[in-house]
Design a protein around this motif. Structure first.
Motif, mmCIF file in Angstrom:
data_model
loop_
_atom_site.group_PDB
_atom_site.id
_atom_site.type_symbol
_atom_site.label_atom_id
_atom_site.label_comp_id
_atom_site.label_asym_id
_atom_site.label_seq_id
_atom_site.Cartn_x
_atom_site.Cartn_y
_atom_site.Cartn_z
ATOM 1 N N THR A 192 50.886 73.759 0.740
ATOM 2 C CA THR A 192 51.071 74.528 1.968
ATOM 3 C C THR A 192 52.425 75.229 1.908
ATOM 4 O OG1 THR A 192 51.019 74.468 4.385
ATOM 5 C CG2 THR A 192 52.093 72.631 3.259
ATOM 6 N N THR A 193 52.644 76.108 2.845
ATOM 7 C CA THR A 193 53.925 76.852 2.904
ATOM 8 C C THR A 193 54.770 76.331 4.063
ATOM 9 O OG1 THR A 193 52.930 78.843 1.949
ATOM 10 C CG2 THR A 193 54.979 79.113 3.180
ATOM 11 N N GLY A 194 55.968 75.952 3.690
ATOM 12 C CA GLY A 194 56.890 75.488 4.716
ATOM 13 C C GLY A 194 57.817 76.615 5.151
ATOM 14 N N ARG A 195 58.088 76.700 6.449
ATOM 15 C CA ARG A 195 58.932 77.784 6.961
ATOM 16 C C ARG A 195 60.213 77.263 7.641
ATOM 17 N NH1 ARG A 195 56.144 82.305 6.145
ATOM 18 N NH2 ARG A 195 53.870 82.175 6.004
ATOM 19 N N ARG A 196 60.238 76.001 7.812
ATOM 20 C CA ARG A 196 61.453 75.413 8.412
ATOM 21 C C ARG A 196 61.747 74.102 7.709
ATOM 22 N NH1 ARG A 196 62.980 71.894 12.631
ATOM 23 N NH2 ARG A 196 64.840 72.591 13.792
ATOM 24 N N LEU A 197 63.004 73.921 7.341
ATOM 25 C CA LEU A 197 63.399 72.713 6.598
ATOM 26 C C LEU A 197 64.498 71.969 7.354
ATOM 27 C CD1 LEU A 197 63.407 70.910 4.024
ATOM 28 C CD2 LEU A 197 65.150 72.488 3.090
ATOM 29 N N THR A 198 64.302 70.631 7.446
ATOM 30 C CA THR A 198 65.332 69.762 8.016
ATOM 31 C C THR A 198 65.829 68.834 6.915
ATOM 32 O OG1 THR A 198 64.320 69.793 10.212
ATOM 33 C CG2 THR A 198 65.864 68.004 9.742
ATOM 34 N N VAL A 199 67.147 68.784 6.744
ATOM 35 C CA VAL A 199 67.774 67.904 5.746
ATOM 36 C C VAL A 199 68.506 66.800 6.502
ATOM 37 C CG1 VAL A 199 69.423 67.726 3.842
ATOM 38 C CG2 VAL A 199 68.045 69.819 4.127
ATOM 39 N N ALA A 200 68.043 65.565 6.316
ATOM 40 C CA ALA A 200 68.687 64.404 6.955
ATOM 41 C C ALA A 200 69.552 63.674 5.937
ATOM 42 C CB ALA A 200 67.629 63.474 7.540
ATOM 43 N N PHE A 201 70.621 63.084 6.412
ATOM 44 C CA PHE A 201 71.573 62.362 5.560
ATOM 45 C C PHE A 201 71.460 60.866 5.825
ATOM 46 C CE2 PHE A 201 73.179 66.588 6.200
ATOM 47 C CZ PHE A 201 73.700 66.972 4.971
ATOM 48 N N GLN A 202 71.597 60.079 4.764
ATOM 49 C CA GLN A 202 71.509 58.627 4.888
ATOM 50 C C GLN A 202 72.902 58.021 5.084
ATOM 51 O OE1 GLN A 202 68.547 56.530 2.451
ATOM 52 N NE2 GLN A 202 68.208 58.461 1.329
ATOM 53 N N GLY A 203 72.882 56.815 5.662
ATOM 54 C CA GLY A 203 74.132 56.109 5.913
ATOM 55 C C GLY A 203 74.524 55.197 4.769
ATOM 56 N N ALA A 204 75.250 54.136 5.106
ATOM 57 C CA ALA A 204 75.761 53.213 4.091
ATOM 58 C C ALA A 204 74.669 52.352 3.476
ATOM 59 C CB ALA A 204 76.853 52.327 4.696
ATOM 60 N N THR A 205 73.552 52.206 4.164
ATOM 61 C CA THR A 205 72.409 51.460 3.627
ATOM 62 C C THR A 205 71.212 52.393 3.524
ATOM 63 O OG1 THR A 205 71.777 50.749 5.856
ATOM 64 C CG2 THR A 205 73.210 49.273 4.590
ATOM 65 N N PRO A 206 70.310 52.132 2.587
ATOM 66 C CA PRO A 206 69.165 53.023 2.400
ATOM 67 C C PRO A 206 68.348 53.203 3.677
ATOM 68 C CG PRO A 206 69.333 51.486 0.570
ATOM 69 C CD PRO A 206 70.302 51.030 1.607
ATOM 70 N N SER A 209 70.604 56.047 9.248
ATOM 71 C CA SER A 209 71.061 57.373 9.651
ATOM 72 C C SER A 209 72.518 57.590 9.263
ATOM 73 C CB SER A 209 70.903 57.556 11.162
ATOM 74 O OG SER A 209 71.476 58.787 11.574
ATOM 75 N N GLY A 210 72.781 58.744 8.647
ATOM 76 C CA GLY A 210 74.146 59.094 8.256
ATOM 77 C C GLY A 210 74.802 60.087 9.200
ATOM 78 N N GLY A 211 74.142 60.406 10.301
ATOM 79 C CA GLY A 211 74.734 61.350 11.244
ATOM 80 C C GLY A 211 73.853 62.565 11.445
ATOM 81 N N ALA A 212 74.462 63.631 11.889
ATOM 82 C CA ALA A 212 73.719 64.852 12.232
ATOM 83 C C ALA A 212 72.986 65.434 11.036
ATOM 84 C CB ALA A 212 74.690 65.876 12.801
ATOM 85 N N SER A 213 71.800 65.918 11.289
ATOM 86 C CA SER A 213 71.001 66.581 10.252
ATOM 87 C C SER A 213 71.391 68.054 10.154
ATOM 88 C CB SER A 213 69.506 66.460 10.569
ATOM 89 O OG SER A 213 69.108 65.100 10.613
ATOM 90 N N ALA A 214 70.867 68.745 9.144
ATOM 91 C CA ALA A 214 71.119 70.177 8.965
ATOM 92 C C ALA A 214 69.777 70.894 8.842
ATOM 93 C CB ALA A 214 71.966 70.414 7.723
#
Length: 244
Positions: A192-206, A209-214
């Motif tokens: 499929t074709t993606g038109r919007r991408l969200t990049v999430a960051f991980q924290g100190a453990t797998p 949550s590492g904070g705000a996404s981009a």
């Protein structure tokens, strides 16, 4: 008779003169009560100092001492009794080590800029670039968690791409992750074709949550992907991110 008186006076004068001469020779002459006393002399004939009255004002005040502390004649504590000055400890620097773990923060959407750009080589790949725009060193932990549009699953990482140490970015530096969008032999499904991408960051453990996404921009035509979608761990070098 007159001649006898003259002889008596003469004899008396001679006797007085002899007595005066004898007194001068043995030091027993008559003392004059009204004359001032002579200065005492020593056996060498030199005058001695007149003793100072004990009721006079002393030349210097008596030394003041503190109980338990020895003093010298001038009232000062002798050097041997003084406490040694404390040794100076290690100097503290005003600037902490920015690379020390306690002074680093997590990289996320609040302190970085993120871009996502498809590349021509290798085929069907995309490069994610994260630049540290903050004032502190930040850590890119594990790998990015990607999500196109409203997809309900997260792509898995290439385990072989895991670096030996966490990718750390000083202010102004960049880190990278490579994305395999689809298989080159067409073995993937559900394309499929993606038109919007969200990049999430991980924290100190797998998977924490590492904070705000981009949400980096994608090309206007979107990005094609299928079930082969996978991602690398964060890398220091762009070439390492595109090696999978």
């Amino acid at each position: 008779m007159r001649a006898r008186r003259i002889r008596l006076i003469a004899a008396t004068g001679a006797t007085l003169a002899a007595l005066a001469l004898t007194a001068c020779q043995d030091g027993t002459g008559t003392k004059d009560e009204g004359a001032s006393r002579p200065t005492a002399t020593t056996s060498t004939g030199r005058p001695t100092a007149t003793p100072t009255s004990t009721t006079g004002t002393p030349d210097t005040a008596p030394a003041t001492t503190t109980p338990g502390k020895p003093t010298t004649s001038n009232g000062k504590v002798p050097a041997s009794a003084r406490k040694p000055a404390p040794e100076a400890g290690p100097r503290k620097t005003s600037d902490p080590d920015p690379n020390a773990p306690e002074n680093r923060v997590l990289c996320n959407g609040s302190n970085t800029t993120v871009t996502a750009q498809p590349v021509s080589r290798p085929v069907n790949h995309m490069l994610i670039t994260v630049k540290n725009t903050g004032s502190k060193v930040c850590d890119l932990t594990y790998y990015p968690v990607l999500r196109f549009d409203e997809m309900q699953w997260a792509p898995q990482p290439f385990e072989d791409s895991k670096p030996q140490a966490v990718t750390t970015l000083a202010p102004g530096e960049s880190g990278y992750a490579g994305v395999l969008l689809s298989s080159a032999d067409g073995s993937g499904d559900g394309g499929t074709t993606g038109r919007r991408l969200t990049v999430a960051f991980q924290g100190a453990t797998p998977n924490s949550s590492g904070g705000a996404s981009a949400t980096p921009s994608l090309p206007a035509k979107g990005v094609y992907y299928d079930s082969s979608l996978r991602v690398t761990y964060w890398q220091r070098e762009m070439s390492d991110a595109l090696a999978y």
